[in-house]
Write an enzyme that holds these catalytic residues in place. Sequence first.
Site, PDB file in Angstrom:
ATOM      1  N   PHE A 149       7.302  -3.374   4.931  1.00 28.16           N
ATOM      2  CA  PHE A 149       8.433  -4.083   4.314  1.00 28.16           C
ATOM      3  C   PHE A 149       8.381  -5.593   4.555  1.00 28.16           C
ATOM      4  O   PHE A 149       9.355  -6.288   4.264  1.00 28.16           O
ATOM      5  CB  PHE A 149       9.754  -3.518   4.848  1.00 28.16           C
ATOM      6  N   THR A 174       1.704   0.543  -0.694  1.00 34.16           N
ATOM      7  CA  THR A 174       2.828   1.142  -1.409  1.00 34.16           C
ATOM      8  C   THR A 174       2.265   2.124  -2.438  1.00 34.16           C
ATOM      9  O   THR A 174       1.541   1.717  -3.348  1.00 34.16           O
ATOM     10  CB  THR A 174       3.638   0.040  -2.124  1.00 34.16           C
ATOM     11  N   CYS A 207       4.977  -7.687  -5.312  1.00 32.63           N
ATOM     12  CA  CYS A 207       5.565  -6.348  -5.114  1.00 32.63           C
ATOM     13  C   CYS A 207       6.602  -5.928  -6.157  1.00 32.63           C
ATOM     14  O   CYS A 207       6.447  -4.883  -6.789  1.00 32.63           O
ATOM     15  CB  CYS A 207       6.171  -6.258  -3.720  1.00 32.63           C
TER      16      CYS A 207
HETATM   17  N1  LIG Z   1       1.987  -8.551  -0.197  1.00 32.55           N
HETATM   18  C1  LIG Z   1       3.153  -8.111   0.250  1.00 32.55           C
HETATM   19  O1  LIG Z   1       4.088  -8.889   0.492  1.00 32.55           O
HETATM   20  C2  LIG Z   1       3.362  -6.635   0.487  1.00 32.55           C
HETATM   21  C3  LIG Z   1       4.507  -6.222   1.213  1.00 32.55           C
HETATM   22  C4  LIG Z   1       4.681  -4.858   1.439  1.00 32.55           C
HETATM   23  C5  LIG Z   1       3.769  -3.938   0.944  1.00 32.55           C
HETATM   24  N2  LIG Z   1       2.679  -4.357   0.232  1.00 32.55           N
HETATM   25  C6  LIG Z   1       1.733  -3.368  -0.240  1.00 32.55           C
HETATM   26  O2  LIG Z   1       0.578  -3.400   0.614  1.00 32.55           O
HETATM   27  C7  LIG Z   1      -0.609  -3.124  -0.149  1.00 32.55           C
HETATM   28  C8  LIG Z   1      -1.605  -4.241   0.026  1.00 32.55           C
HETATM   29  O3  LIG Z   1      -1.044  -5.427  -0.539  1.00 32.55           O
HETATM   30  P1  LIG Z   1      -1.672  -6.867  -0.274  1.00 32.55           P
HETATM   31  O4  LIG Z   1      -0.732  -7.847  -0.862  1.00 32.55           O
HETATM   32  O5  LIG Z   1      -2.040  -6.977   1.162  1.00 32.55           O
HETATM   33  O6  LIG Z   1      -3.015  -6.750  -1.145  1.00 32.55           O
HETATM   34  P2  LIG Z   1      -4.262  -7.746  -1.185  1.00 32.55           P
HETATM   35  O7  LIG Z   1      -4.809  -7.665  -2.537  1.00 32.55           O
HETATM   36  O8  LIG Z   1      -3.870  -9.069  -0.595  1.00 32.55           O
HETATM   37  O9  LIG Z   1      -5.305  -7.082  -0.144  1.00 32.55           O
HETATM   38  C9  LIG Z   1      -5.974  -5.892  -0.360  1.00 32.55           C
HETATM   39  C10 LIG Z   1      -7.359  -6.005   0.299  1.00 32.55           C
HETATM   40  O10 LIG Z   1      -7.985  -4.716   0.321  1.00 32.55           O
HETATM   41  C11 LIG Z   1      -9.377  -4.912   0.153  1.00 32.55           C
HETATM   42  N3  LIG Z   1      -9.990  -3.613  -0.223  1.00 32.55           N
HETATM   43  C12 LIG Z   1      -9.833  -2.913  -1.353  1.00 32.55           C
HETATM   44  N4  LIG Z   1     -10.528  -1.743  -1.276  1.00 32.55           N
HETATM   45  C13 LIG Z   1     -11.122  -1.717  -0.065  1.00 32.55           C
HETATM   46  C14 LIG Z   1     -11.950  -0.778   0.616  1.00 32.55           C
HETATM   47  N5  LIG Z   1     -12.292   0.384   0.068  1.00 32.55           N
HETATM   48  N6  LIG Z   1     -12.393  -1.089   1.857  1.00 32.55           N
HETATM   49  C15 LIG Z   1     -12.049  -2.253   2.436  1.00 32.55           C
HETATM   50  N7  LIG Z   1     -11.252  -3.172   1.846  1.00 32.55           N
HETATM   51  C16 LIG Z   1     -10.787  -2.914   0.618  1.00 32.55           C
HETATM   52  C17 LIG Z   1      -9.464  -5.999  -0.894  1.00 32.55           C
HETATM   53  O11 LIG Z   1     -10.720  -6.643  -0.879  1.00 32.55           O
HETATM   54  C18 LIG Z   1      -8.320  -6.924  -0.448  1.00 32.55           C
HETATM   55  O12 LIG Z   1      -8.777  -7.942   0.442  1.00 32.55           O
HETATM   56  C19 LIG Z   1      -0.135  -2.908  -1.590  1.00 32.55           C
HETATM   57  O13 LIG Z   1       0.048  -1.544  -1.824  1.00 32.55           O
HETATM   58  C20 LIG Z   1       1.203  -3.632  -1.621  1.00 32.55           C
HETATM   59  O14 LIG Z   1       2.073  -3.104  -2.584  1.00 32.55           O
HETATM   60  C21 LIG Z   1       2.453  -5.699   0.008  1.00 32.55           C
END
Ligand SMILES: NC(=O)c1ccc[n+]([C@@H]2O[C@H](COP(=O)([O-])OP(=O)(O)OC[C@H]3O[C@@H](n4cnc5c(N)ncnc54)[C@H](O)[C@@H]3O)[C@@H](O)[C@H]2O)c1
Length: 434
Positions: free
Chosen positions: A152, A122, A263
Site C-alpha cells: 500500500f 497487485t 496504480c
Molecule cells: N508503484 C507503486 O506505487 C505501487 C504501490 C503498491 C503496489 N504496486 C504494485 O506493485 C507491483 C510492482 O509495481 P512497480 O511500480 O514496482 O513496478 P515496476 O515496473 O517499477 O517494477 C517491476 C520490476 O520487475 C522487473 N521484472 C519483471 N519480471 C521479472 C522477472 N521475471 N524477474 C526479475 N525481475 C522482473 C522489471 O524489470 C521491473 O524492474 C505492481 O503490481 C503494482 O501494481 C505498486
Amino acid sequence: MRIAMIGTGYVGLVSGVCFSDFGHDVICVDKATDKIEMLQSGQVPIYEPGLDVLMAKNVSAGRLTFTTDLADAVDGADAVFIAVGTPTRRGDGHADLTYVMSAAREIAQAITDYVVVVTKSTVPVGTNRKVHEVIAAANPEAEFDVASNPEFLREGAAIDDFMRPDRVVVGVESERAVEVMAKIYRPLYLRDFPILNTDLESAELIKYAANAFLATKITFINEIAGLCERVGGDVKEVARGIGLDGRIGNKFLRAGPGYGGSCFPKDTAALARIGQEHAYPMQITETVIRVNDAVKARMIEKIREVCDDRFNGKTIAVLGVTFKPDTDDMRDAPSLTIVPALIGGGAKVRVVDPQGRAEGEALLPGVEWLDDPYIAAKGADAVVIMTEWNEFRALNLTDLASTMKTARMVDLRNVYSSDLALGAGFETYIGVGS
Ligand SMILES: NC(=O)c1ccc[n+]([C@@H]2O[C@H](COP(=O)([O-])OP(=O)(O)OC[C@H]3O[C@@H](n4cnc5c(N)ncnc54)[C@H](O)[C@@H]3O)[C@@H](O)[C@H]2O)c1
C-alpha cells in the site's frame, strides 16, 4: 530471515531496502541488467526521497545485495517475494499477469527447501492459487506455500509508508506460512502496527477495493468541483466542510486534474474487468473511470479558454508533469493526456519538472524541457501548474507575471488563489472548482 525480492522497481526496491533495514538478509533480483548494475554501483534507478541513504546503510551493513541471478537468490531463502509489474493488458483492461507467472515458473525451478512464495504485486482474485498451481506443476517436488501480501506504499512517501503502515495485509492458508510472515514483519508487529491475517481471496480484493475507493473519493470531489464552477461555490470550502465530518475524513478530497499514476488507472480498470468476468459489473468503478477521463478533458478546455479558445500559436509553460510530486513516475500521469492535446492544437509547450524529464522525454515528444519556471514563463501566453511540487508552491508571482507575454495562469492544483495571482499582476487566474 533470508528474503529474495523478485522485481526491483518502485515496490520491490523499497520493500527490499526496508526489509533489510528490519535486519533481514535481502537479495533483490531484476531481469533488467542496467538496473542491477546501477544498484550494484550504489546508484538508485528511481527517485524516491530517502531511499539512497537507507539503501547505502544496509548495503554497507552487508544485509542487502543485488543480482540478475534469480536461482541463486531463491536458493536458501525463507521467503520469495514477487514484486514484478502487473500493467493493464492491451485491449481488455485485465491485469497482465505475464510477468507474475513467468517469475513463478522461474522460482519453481529454483526451490530447494521449504519456502513461502509471497505475491506483493497487485493481482486479481484467484492469482495466488494460480501461482500455486504453476509452481506445483513446474516442480512437483517443491515444498512451499503461497501468501498474498499486497503493498500500500505511496510513491514519494514510500519508506515512511512501509516502515509505519496503516496495516499489513497477509493472505495465507497454512500455519507454517503464517509463522514465516510473522517473523518477517515482527519489527512492525512489536510496534503495534495492525497485521491482518486473512484468506488469499480477501487479501487480493482488499488491495483493489482500497485503490478503487480512493479513486472514487478523488473523482467525487472532482465532480463536485465541476459543479462548483457552474453554480458558484468553492470546492476547497466544500471539501473542508465535508472533510471535517469524521465519517468522511479530509484526505483525498483535493480537486485536481484527475487521478493518474502507476496504480489507480490500472487497478480500477482491472477491478472493472474482474466484475465483468464474474457477471457482476462494478458499476461505481466503471463510472469513476469514465468521470475521471471527462475530468482530464475538462482541464484541456480550461486551458483552451484561457488561451483565447485556441492553442495554435500560443506558448504555454507547464509546471510539473509527474502524476504527483516527489516521484519521477510518469505512468498514466494526467499530463500525458493534457500536454499532447495542447501540442496537437498547435501550442508550443515548455515543461519544467524537478524529476520528470528522464522518463518524460520519450513520452512527451515535441515539448521543450527547461529547468527554471521563470525562464519557461518568459514570453509565454499562459502558465499551467499541473503538479504541485514544492518548487512551484512558493513562486514569486510578480516576477513570473512580469516576464510573460500575457500573464494568465491555470492552476490545476489550486496552489494559489485568484486574489494572490491577480494581486501579483496576473490578468487571469483559473483554478479548479471555483
Ligand atoms: N508503484 C507503486 O506505487 C505501487 C504501490 C503498491 C503496489 N504496486 C504494485 O506493485 C507491483 C510492482 O509495481 P512497480 O511500480 O514496482 O513496478 P515496476 O515496473 O517499477 O517494477 C517491476 C520490476 O520487475 C522487473 N521484472 C519483471 N519480471 C521479472 C522477472 N521475471 N524477474 C526479475 N525481475 C522482473 C522489471 O524489470 C521491473 O524492474 C505492481 O503490481 C503494482 O501494481 C505498486
